[in-house]
Design a protein around this motif. Structure first.
Motif, PDB file in Angstrom:
ATOM      1  N   THR A 184       0.834  -1.193   0.000  1.00 27.80           N
ATOM      2  CA  THR A 184       0.000   0.000   0.000  1.00 27.80           C
ATOM      3  C   THR A 184       0.872   1.248   0.000  1.00 27.80           C
ATOM      4  O   THR A 184       2.035   1.209   0.432  1.00 27.80           O
ATOM      5  CB  THR A 184      -0.946   0.003   1.220  1.00 27.80           C
ATOM      6  N   PHE A 232      -3.591   5.658  -1.303  1.00 28.21           N
ATOM      7  CA  PHE A 232      -4.328   6.720  -0.624  1.00 28.21           C
ATOM      8  C   PHE A 232      -3.641   8.046  -0.956  1.00 28.21           C
ATOM      9  O   PHE A 232      -2.480   8.269  -0.607  1.00 28.21           O
ATOM     10  CB  PHE A 232      -4.328   6.478   0.876  1.00 28.21           C
ATOM     11  N   GLN A 259      -8.096   5.753  -2.885  1.00 29.01           N
ATOM     12  CA  GLN A 259      -8.914   6.738  -2.184  1.00 29.01           C
ATOM     13  C   GLN A 259      -8.205   8.079  -2.273  1.00 29.01           C
ATOM     14  O   GLN A 259      -6.969   8.150  -2.276  1.00 29.01           O
ATOM     15  CB  GLN A 259      -9.097   6.342  -0.715  1.00 29.01           C
ATOM     16  N   ASP A 277      -6.019  10.158   9.547  1.00 23.02           N
ATOM     17  CA  ASP A 277      -6.512   9.409   8.389  1.00 23.02           C
ATOM     18  C   ASP A 277      -5.421   8.518   7.800  1.00 23.02           C
ATOM     19  O   ASP A 277      -5.685   7.392   7.368  1.00 23.02           O
ATOM     20  CB  ASP A 277      -7.025  10.374   7.317  1.00 23.02           C
ATOM     21  N   ARG A 278      -4.205   9.047   7.765  1.00 25.90           N
ATOM     22  CA  ARG A 278      -3.093   8.271   7.224  1.00 25.90           C
ATOM     23  C   ARG A 278      -2.829   7.029   8.074  1.00 25.90           C
ATOM     24  O   ARG A 278      -2.659   5.915   7.552  1.00 25.90           O
ATOM     25  CB  ARG A 278      -1.841   9.153   7.146  1.00 25.90           C
ATOM     26  N   TRP A 281      -5.556   4.457   7.588  1.00 23.16           N
ATOM     27  CA  TRP A 281      -5.364   3.738   6.325  1.00 23.16           C
ATOM     28  C   TRP A 281      -4.274   2.676   6.471  1.00 23.16           C
ATOM     29  O   TRP A 281      -4.461   1.517   6.068  1.00 23.16           O
ATOM     30  CB  TRP A 281      -4.989   4.724   5.225  1.00 23.16           C
ATOM     31  N   GLU A 285      -4.739  -1.379   6.015  1.00 21.58           N
ATOM     32  CA  GLU A 285      -4.070  -2.085   4.912  1.00 21.58           C
ATOM     33  C   GLU A 285      -2.964  -3.020   5.396  1.00 21.58           C
ATOM     34  O   GLU A 285      -2.681  -4.021   4.730  1.00 21.58           O
ATOM     35  CB  GLU A 285      -3.507  -1.069   3.920  1.00 21.58           C
TER      36      GLU A 285
END
Length: 289
Positions: A184, A232, A259, A277-278, A281, A285
């Motif tokens: 990711t 992301f 995203q 948010d990071r 994510w 993942e």
């Protein structure tokens, strides 16, 4: 002093590399047998994390890095962090250090490297005619950083992430398109074409020739090859360096597992919401606890 954490047998490193790279990658290929020559300069305990201050050899010169390791045994997820070009205080391997220390508590091994733009006055002093060769070298150095990260004891090669900001995002797009080891990616405030940022300081002697030379390296060319990895994109709505059109072009080039979030922030994206948010994510993942 050499680190007991990062120096593994050369034969193990080479076997891992040969298993991963099935094809040559043209100018971005490198000698996978060349020693990383890791040297530890210091160690610091920060909570439950150990921060190793070290250098390793990329193409020819030593690269400064922090290796952040958790206290608990593996298997570990792993993250390669590459910083932005912005505030001098964080235009280096320290930008994501607090985040890496916090994630060590969740079993993550992180490597944070100084990129070429960590050098003081790098942007204004760079020679445009050297951008192509220096960019190729930078990509190779990121691949070497992945070699070092994946060689750490207990790292799960199926749970690897790349996080990059600004130029760190752009060079990560190239490296990721060539080197499929990350599961990711998080790309923050990058643009799809180098020419978008190339002309803010020194001008090339022949602009048309420069455009032709640098265009094949455009990050957007490599984004489609990131699949099946997830991506992301984090952008800012008050970013003077990245337009909404540029953000949309980068996002559109990625595969379907992606995203994009745009924040009420500036180019630095140094807000609690962006970081939260990071991390969310990455936790999802990488299957973090």
């Amino acid at each position: 002093m050499r680190s007991r954490f990062v120096l593994l047998s050369l034969s193990l490193s080479l076997s891992l590399a040969s298993a991963v790279f099935a094809a040559e990658t043209g100018p971005f290929d490198y000698d996978k047998s060349a020693p990383l020559d890791v040297r530890e300069l210091g160690v610091e305990q920060r909570g439950g994390a150990t921060v190793h201050d070290l250098t390793f050899v990329g193409v020819k010169d030593p690269i400064k890095a922090y290796l952040v390791t958790p206290a608990q045994p593996g298997p570990h997820a792993a993250i390669l962090y590459v910083h932005w070009l912005g505030d001098p205080a964080t235009t280096n391997r320290t930008e994501f250090l607090d985040e890496a220390v916090a994630l060590a508590g969740r079993g993550v091994v992180s490597l944070l490297v100084d990129a070429m733009w960590a050098q003081p006055k790098w942007y204004g002093q760079r020679v445009p005619e050297e951008d192509y060769d220096r960019s190729v070298q930078q990509v190779i150095e990121l691949r070497r950083a992945l070699d070092l990260l994946l060689a750490q004891p207990g790292v799960d090669s199926q749970r690897v992430a790349y996080v990059g900001h600004d130029f760190g995002a752009m060079y990560g797009m190239i490296a990721g398109g060539l080197d499929r080891r990350a599961k990711t990616y998080v790309f923050m405030a990058g643009v799809p074409h180098f020419i978008d940022w190339a002309l803010f300081a020194r001008q090339p002697k022949d602009l048309a020739a420069y455009r032709r030379q640098i265009a094949p390296l455009d990050p957007v060319n490599f984004v489609p090859a990131l699949a099946p990895a997830t991506v992301f994109f984090q952008f800012a709505n008050k970013d003077e360096y990245v337009s909404a059109t540029q953000a949309t072009e980068a996002y559109a080039a990625a595969g379907v597992r992606k995203q994009m979030t745009t924040y009420a922030a500036g180019h630095d994206l140094h807000t609690a919401e962006v970081a939260a948010d990071r991390v969310a994510w990455l936790a999802q993942e990488l299957g973090l606890k």
